[in-house]
Design a protein around this motif. Structure first.
Motif, PDB file in Angstrom:
ATOM      1  N   ALA A 238      65.102  73.971  49.245  1.00  0.00           N
ATOM      2  CA  ALA A 238      64.496  75.277  49.006  1.00  0.00           C
ATOM      3  C   ALA A 238      65.401  76.199  48.203  1.00  0.00           C
ATOM      4  O   ALA A 238      64.919  77.071  47.478  1.00  0.00           O
ATOM      5  CB  ALA A 238      64.129  75.927  50.340  1.00  0.00           C
ATOM      6  N   ASP A 239      66.727  76.030  48.335  1.00  0.00           N
ATOM      7  CA  ASP A 239      67.656  76.889  47.596  1.00  0.00           C
ATOM      8  C   ASP A 239      67.954  76.347  46.200  1.00  0.00           C
ATOM      9  O   ASP A 239      68.919  76.751  45.563  1.00  0.00           O
ATOM     10  CB  ASP A 239      68.970  77.053  48.370  1.00  0.00           C
ATOM     11  N   ARG A 240      67.121  75.388  45.734  1.00  0.00           N
ATOM     12  CA  ARG A 240      67.230  74.765  44.419  1.00  0.00           C
ATOM     13  C   ARG A 240      68.393  73.790  44.302  1.00  0.00           C
ATOM     14  O   ARG A 240      68.675  73.269  43.231  1.00  0.00           O
ATOM     15  CB  ARG A 240      67.335  75.815  43.298  1.00  0.00           C
ATOM     16  N   THR A 241      69.077  73.545  45.404  1.00  0.00           N
ATOM     17  CA  THR A 241      70.092  72.506  45.401  1.00  0.00           C
ATOM     18  C   THR A 241      69.422  71.154  45.231  1.00  0.00           C
ATOM     19  O   THR A 241      68.383  70.876  45.833  1.00  0.00           O
ATOM     20  CB  THR A 241      70.882  72.519  46.727  1.00  0.00           C
ATOM     21  N   THR A 242      70.006  70.306  44.389  1.00  0.00           N
ATOM     22  CA  THR A 242      69.496  68.954  44.182  1.00  0.00           C
ATOM     23  C   THR A 242      70.568  67.961  44.585  1.00  0.00           C
ATOM     24  O   THR A 242      71.698  68.020  44.095  1.00  0.00           O
ATOM     25  CB  THR A 242      69.108  68.730  42.711  1.00  0.00           C
ATOM     26  N   LEU A 243      70.226  67.068  45.501  1.00  0.00           N
ATOM     27  CA  LEU A 243      71.153  66.052  45.978  1.00  0.00           C
ATOM     28  C   LEU A 243      70.630  64.686  45.575  1.00  0.00           C
ATOM     29  O   LEU A 243      69.447  64.382  45.779  1.00  0.00           O
ATOM     30  CB  LEU A 243      71.279  66.117  47.507  1.00  0.00           C
ATOM     31  N   THR A 244      71.484  63.863  44.985  1.00  0.00           N
ATOM     32  CA  THR A 244      71.084  62.536  44.530  1.00  0.00           C
ATOM     33  C   THR A 244      72.072  61.499  45.033  1.00  0.00           C
ATOM     34  O   THR A 244      73.284  61.700  44.943  1.00  0.00           O
ATOM     35  CB  THR A 244      71.005  62.474  42.997  1.00  0.00           C
ATOM     36  N   ARG A 245      71.551  60.423  45.581  1.00  0.00           N
ATOM     37  CA  ARG A 245      72.369  59.301  46.005  1.00  0.00           C
ATOM     38  C   ARG A 245      71.730  58.013  45.511  1.00  0.00           C
ATOM     39  O   ARG A 245      70.509  57.879  45.487  1.00  0.00           O
ATOM     40  CB  ARG A 245      72.497  59.258  47.540  1.00  0.00           C
ATOM     41  N   THR A 246      72.571  57.053  45.127  1.00  0.00           N
ATOM     42  CA  THR A 246      72.098  55.771  44.603  1.00  0.00           C
ATOM     43  C   THR A 246      72.783  54.638  45.348  1.00  0.00           C
ATOM     44  O   THR A 246      73.971  54.741  45.678  1.00  0.00           O
ATOM     45  CB  THR A 246      72.388  55.658  43.094  1.00  0.00           C
ATOM     46  N   ARG A 247      72.045  53.585  45.620  1.00  0.00           N
ATOM     47  CA  ARG A 247      72.626  52.418  46.277  1.00  0.00           C
ATOM     48  C   ARG A 247      72.165  51.153  45.558  1.00  0.00           C
ATOM     49  O   ARG A 247      70.980  50.978  45.272  1.00  0.00           O
ATOM     50  CB  ARG A 247      72.212  52.369  47.743  1.00  0.00           C
ATOM     51  N   THR A 248      73.120  50.283  45.269  1.00  0.00           N
ATOM     52  CA  THR A 248      72.809  48.980  44.689  1.00  0.00           C
ATOM     53  C   THR A 248      72.357  48.041  45.799  1.00  0.00           C
ATOM     54  O   THR A 248      72.986  47.966  46.855  1.00  0.00           O
ATOM     55  CB  THR A 248      74.038  48.398  43.977  1.00  0.00           C
ATOM     56  N   LEU A 249      71.272  47.332  45.561  1.00  0.00           N
ATOM     57  CA  LEU A 249      70.702  46.450  46.567  1.00  0.00           C
ATOM     58  C   LEU A 249      71.484  45.140  46.641  1.00  0.00           C
ATOM     59  O   LEU A 249      72.121  44.720  45.670  1.00  0.00           O
ATOM     60  CB  LEU A 249      69.237  46.170  46.235  1.00  0.00           C
ATOM     61  N   ALA A 250      71.424  44.495  47.792  1.00  0.00           N
ATOM     62  CA  ALA A 250      72.128  43.227  47.966  1.00  0.00           C
ATOM     63  C   ALA A 250      71.614  42.177  46.986  1.00  0.00           C
ATOM     64  O   ALA A 250      72.375  41.333  46.502  1.00  0.00           O
ATOM     65  CB  ALA A 250      71.974  42.741  49.406  1.00  0.00           C
ATOM     66  N   GLU A 251      70.328  42.227  46.681  1.00  0.00           N
ATOM     67  CA  GLU A 251      69.735  41.356  45.675  1.00  0.00           C
ATOM     68  C   GLU A 251      68.535  42.075  45.077  1.00  0.00           C
ATOM     69  O   GLU A 251      67.914  42.914  45.741  1.00  0.00           O
ATOM     70  CB  GLU A 251      69.293  40.021  46.285  1.00  0.00           C
ATOM     71  N   PRO A 252      68.204  41.801  43.805  1.00  0.00           N
ATOM     72  CA  PRO A 252      67.045  42.459  43.202  1.00  0.00           C
ATOM     73  C   PRO A 252      65.775  42.176  44.003  1.00  0.00           C
ATOM     74  O   PRO A 252      65.554  41.043  44.440  1.00  0.00           O
ATOM     75  CB  PRO A 252      66.977  41.823  41.805  1.00  0.00           C
ATOM     76  N   THR A 253      64.972  43.198  44.210  1.00  0.00           N
ATOM     77  CA  THR A 253      63.792  43.027  45.068  1.00  0.00           C
ATOM     78  C   THR A 253      62.687  43.990  44.699  1.00  0.00           C
ATOM     79  O   THR A 253      62.926  45.013  44.049  1.00  0.00           O
ATOM     80  CB  THR A 253      64.174  43.239  46.553  1.00  0.00           C
ATOM     81  N   ALA A 254      61.472  43.644  45.130  1.00  0.00           N
ATOM     82  CA  ALA A 254      60.327  44.550  45.091  1.00  0.00           C
ATOM     83  C   ALA A 254      59.689  44.614  46.471  1.00  0.00           C
ATOM     84  O   ALA A 254      58.580  45.124  46.616  1.00  0.00           O
ATOM     85  CB  ALA A 254      59.306  44.064  44.065  1.00  0.00           C
ATOM     86  N   HIS A 255      60.401  44.109  47.469  1.00  0.00           N
ATOM     87  CA  HIS A 255      59.887  44.048  48.838  1.00  0.00           C
ATOM     88  C   HIS A 255      59.931  45.439  49.454  1.00  0.00           C
ATOM     89  O   HIS A 255      60.997  46.045  49.579  1.00  0.00           O
ATOM     90  CB  HIS A 255      60.743  43.079  49.640  1.00  0.00           C
TER      91      HIS A 255
END
Length: 332
Positions: A238-255
């Motif tokens: 609400a205060d316009r703060t933007t938080l971003t986190r990224t994680r690499t998967l153990a293996e490529p997936t679409a599950h």
């Protein structure tokens, strides 16, 4: 001295920013300056110092040109921040509204005035844990951190982080704009009707996002669809703060189950507690054709059952529409 422009992009018609439109705006910026950095899911940085000299205009005028072209060519509006380094430019872009440009003068007094009353989380390197530590010492604003003795900050946060946080509280960011193309991605977003406090509703939104992303990955692209190598979560507060986190998967997936577990882990890692959340978005990154991916065989009958159920669900949605079938926990 650099002049950095940060664009926070949003489709003029609302909704999440598409990968093609995002790539188009990055290419537009690339025609102005070679120093363009993609910050998924909806932000771009550009060092326009040379472009200002070449075009003979100021940053506000150049930002207006970029906004008009972006809107005309891709239907994408932008909130633009301009400052002397990437951290300040991103902070200015968060303050600006779509269609507006906020310029922070490259003067120490102007920088201190802009940062003084802002929460410490606006500083790069200050996540929820570091912010809680600083607040426990009464250092809950950037202005107070800037006034704190550097030695005290090093004792509180450690030598390296304490030194960097003190510099950034003074408006100093030594990070350059790192040119790089946008990774192939698919994104989805959920906007709440009001600023949402309830973690249960946050998790329910994340579940619907991973269901949507999983279905898109499995049914779009050549052959048997696509898989992603990483998942990125962006939380707009609400205060316009933007938080971003990224994680690499153990293996490529679409599950979808794997995407959901990863999204929940990213959310928990932010330590939001009672944060008022305005929107959540997920971006599947590093897309590759599913037929090229290698999957570890599983002897778990429940996992195989879930994958077969996904395949049936995808066929039903392809025939009768995306709303034809949904999880009971999402039906409302």
């Amino acid at each position: 001295m650099s002049t950095v422009m940060c664009l926070r992009l949003s489709p003029a018609g609302g909704g999440p920013l598409g990968a093609e439109a995002y790539a188009g705006v990055l290419a537009l910026l690339g025609g102005i300056t070679p120093a363009v950095q993609a910050l998924a899911p909806d932000t771009a940085l550009a060092d326009v110092r040379g472009a200002l000299r070449y075009f003979g205009c100021d940053a506000r005028r150049l930002a207006a040109v970029v906004r008009v072209r972006s809107l005309a060519l891709y239907g994408v509006d932008a909130a633009v921040g301009v400052a002397g380094n990437p951290m300040l430019a991103r902070a200015a872009a968060r303050e600006a509204r779509p269609g507006d440009t906020l310029v922070i003068p490259d003067e120490p007094a102007a920088v201190r005035e802009f940062l003084a009353g802002k929460p410490v989380t606006v500083l790069d390197g200050v996540g929820p844990r570091a912010a809680r530590t600083l607040c426990s010492y009464g250092l809950d604003s950037v202005g107070r951190v800037a006034e704190a003795p550097p030695a005290a900050l090093r004792r509180i946060l450690g030598a390296r982080l304490g030194r960097e946080v003190h510099e950034r509280a003074l408006g100093v960011d030594r990070t350059p704009v790192r040119p790089g193309a946008a990774a192939r991605t698919i994104a989805a977003e959920r906007l709440f009707d009001r600023d949402e406090l309830d973690p249960v509703r946050h998790r329910r939104a994340l579940l619907s996002l991973t269901e949507e992303l999983g279905a898109k990955l499995r049914t779009q692209g050549p052959g048997r669809g696509q898989v992603c190598r990483a998942l990125s979560l962006t939380v707009r507060c609400a205060d316009r703060t933007t938080l971003t986190r990224t994680r690499t998967l153990a293996e490529p997936t679409a599950h979808s189950a794997t995407l959901t577990a990863t999204a929940y882990a990213l959310y928990e890692g932010l330590g939001l507690q009672r944060a008022r959340v305005r929107a959540l978005s997920l971006r599947a990154e590093g897309l590759t054709p599913a037929e090229r991916a290698v999957r570890q065989l599983s002897f778990d009958p429940e996992d195989e059952k879930a994958r077969r159920l996904e395949a049936v669900t995808d066929r039903v949605r392809a025939r009768f529409g995306p709303q034809a079938i949904a999880r009971g926990s999402l039906a409302a």
